[in-house]
Motif scaffolding. Structure first.
Motif, PDB file in Angstrom:
ATOM      1  N   ILE A 191       0.857  -1.186   0.000  1.00 38.33           N
ATOM      2  CA  ILE A 191       0.000   0.000   0.000  1.00 38.33           C
ATOM      3  C   ILE A 191       0.891   1.232   0.000  1.00 38.33           C
ATOM      4  O   ILE A 191       1.875   1.293   0.732  1.00 38.33           O
ATOM      5  CB  ILE A 191      -0.914   0.011   1.242  1.00 38.33           C
ATOM      6  N   ALA A 192       0.539   2.206  -0.846  1.00 37.17           N
ATOM      7  CA  ALA A 192       1.304   3.456  -0.880  1.00 37.17           C
ATOM      8  C   ALA A 192       1.167   4.164   0.465  1.00 37.17           C
ATOM      9  O   ALA A 192       0.109   4.131   1.095  1.00 37.17           O
ATOM     10  CB  ALA A 192       0.793   4.349  -2.010  1.00 37.17           C
ATOM     11  N   GLU A 193       2.267   4.777   0.909  1.00 37.65           N
ATOM     12  CA  GLU A 193       2.249   5.474   2.197  1.00 37.65           C
ATOM     13  C   GLU A 193       1.251   6.621   2.156  1.00 37.65           C
ATOM     14  O   GLU A 193       1.332   7.497   1.302  1.00 37.65           O
ATOM     15  CB  GLU A 193       3.639   6.029   2.516  1.00 37.65           C
ATOM     16  N   ASP A 194       0.313   6.593   3.086  1.00 38.44           N
ATOM     17  CA  ASP A 194      -0.673   7.658   3.203  1.00 38.44           C
ATOM     18  C   ASP A 194      -1.150   7.705   4.656  1.00 38.44           C
ATOM     19  O   ASP A 194      -1.521   6.678   5.219  1.00 38.44           O
ATOM     20  CB  ASP A 194      -1.853   7.413   2.263  1.00 38.44           C
ATOM     21  N   GLU A 195      -1.101   8.872   5.232  1.00 35.67           N
ATOM     22  CA  GLU A 195      -1.429   9.010   6.650  1.00 35.67           C
ATOM     23  C   GLU A 195      -2.878   8.641   6.945  1.00 35.67           C
ATOM     24  O   GLU A 195      -3.172   7.990   7.949  1.00 35.67           O
ATOM     25  CB  GLU A 195      -1.154  10.450   7.091  1.00 35.67           C
ATOM     26  N   ARG A 196      -3.807   9.018   6.055  1.00 35.75           N
ATOM     27  CA  ARG A 196      -5.223   8.717   6.275  1.00 35.75           C
ATOM     28  C   ARG A 196      -5.469   7.212   6.328  1.00 35.75           C
ATOM     29  O   ARG A 196      -6.183   6.719   7.202  1.00 35.75           O
ATOM     30  CB  ARG A 196      -6.076   9.315   5.155  1.00 35.75           C
ATOM     31  N   VAL A 197      -4.860   6.488   5.411  1.00 34.57           N
ATOM     32  CA  VAL A 197      -5.058   5.032   5.353  1.00 34.57           C
ATOM     33  C   VAL A 197      -4.462   4.367   6.583  1.00 34.57           C
ATOM     34  O   VAL A 197      -5.074   3.476   7.183  1.00 34.57           O
ATOM     35  CB  VAL A 197      -4.431   4.454   4.064  1.00 34.57           C
ATOM     36  N   MET A 198      -3.264   4.782   6.976  1.00 38.49           N
ATOM     37  CA  MET A 198      -2.609   4.160   8.127  1.00 38.49           C
ATOM     38  C   MET A 198      -3.410   4.372   9.410  1.00 38.49           C
ATOM     39  O   MET A 198      -3.516   3.481  10.244  1.00 38.49           O
ATOM     40  CB  MET A 198      -1.186   4.704   8.297  1.00 38.49           C
ATOM     41  N   LYS A 199      -4.007   5.560   9.583  1.00 43.55           N
ATOM     42  CA  LYS A 199      -4.831   5.810  10.764  1.00 43.55           C
ATOM     43  C   LYS A 199      -6.055   4.904  10.780  1.00 43.55           C
ATOM     44  O   LYS A 199      -6.454   4.407  11.832  1.00 43.55           O
ATOM     45  CB  LYS A 199      -5.264   7.282  10.811  1.00 43.55           C
ATOM     46  N   GLN A 200      -6.662   4.684   9.618  1.00 42.63           N
ATOM     47  CA  GLN A 200      -7.823   3.802   9.551  1.00 42.63           C
ATOM     48  C   GLN A 200      -7.434   2.342   9.764  1.00 42.63           C
ATOM     49  O   GLN A 200      -8.182   1.585  10.386  1.00 42.63           O
ATOM     50  CB  GLN A 200      -8.535   3.970   8.211  1.00 42.63           C
ATOM     51  N   LEU A 201      -6.264   1.939   9.267  1.00 40.37           N
ATOM     52  CA  LEU A 201      -5.819   0.555   9.447  1.00 40.37           C
ATOM     53  C   LEU A 201      -5.519   0.250  10.914  1.00 40.37           C
ATOM     54  O   LEU A 201      -5.730  -0.873  11.374  1.00 40.37           O
ATOM     55  CB  LEU A 201      -4.586   0.266   8.599  1.00 40.37           C
ATOM     56  N   ILE A 202      -5.039   1.247  11.651  1.00 37.57           N
ATOM     57  CA  ILE A 202      -4.751   1.056  13.067  1.00 37.57           C
ATOM     58  C   ILE A 202      -6.042   0.785  13.846  1.00 37.57           C
ATOM     59  O   ILE A 202      -6.041   0.021  14.806  1.00 37.57           O
ATOM     60  CB  ILE A 202      -4.005   2.280  13.640  1.00 37.57           C
ATOM     61  N   ARG A 203      -7.146   1.372  13.398  1.00 36.15           N
ATOM     62  CA  ARG A 203      -8.420   1.213  14.101  1.00 36.15           C
ATOM     63  C   ARG A 203      -9.115  -0.116  13.814  1.00 36.15           C
ATOM     64  O   ARG A 203     -10.055  -0.472  14.523  1.00 36.15           O
ATOM     65  CB  ARG A 203      -9.349   2.356  13.717  1.00 36.15           C
TER      66      ARG A 203
END
Length: 103
Positions: free
Chosen positions: A78-90
């Motif tokens: 997955i391309a680095e993206d802050e929005r996606v990483m925050k959602q994946l953590i949840r």
């Protein structure tokens, strides 16, 4: 020339149905945000086999039981993206799933 950095996510489990459901949740999150993704790439299934002698075997024929555990793996980039990483953590990770993330 800029190249997008990719996050490598390796997911594995002994239960293939739970694994596919979890990978489906991740791909839905990534598709909703519109971030570039490669995968899920199925990796070869690892088979762990154990043979044990049935008891009591006494003086007669030796009889064996065979046990097998399969470990199914998936790979996502997955391309680095802050929005996606925050959602994946949840996202709640089921107890029978193991996940490794490399940035």
């Amino acid at each position: 020339m800029s190249t997008a950095r990719m996050v490598k996510i390796k997911i594995w489990s002994t239960n293939v149905k739970v694994l596919d459901d979890f990978v489906g949740k991740i791909t839905d999150i990534v598709k909703k945000t519109g971030v570039k993704m490669n995968g899920p790439i199925p990796l070869p299934t690892k088979k762990l086999r154990i043979r044990t002698m049935k008891l009591p075997h006494g003086e007669g024929k030796k009889k064996y039981e065979k046990w097998e555990m399969r470990i199914h793996k998936r790979l996502l980039y997955i391309a680095e993206d802050e929005r996606v990483m925050k959602q994946l953590i949840r996202v709640r990770i089921p107890p029978e799933i193991w996940m490794e993330i490399e940035i």
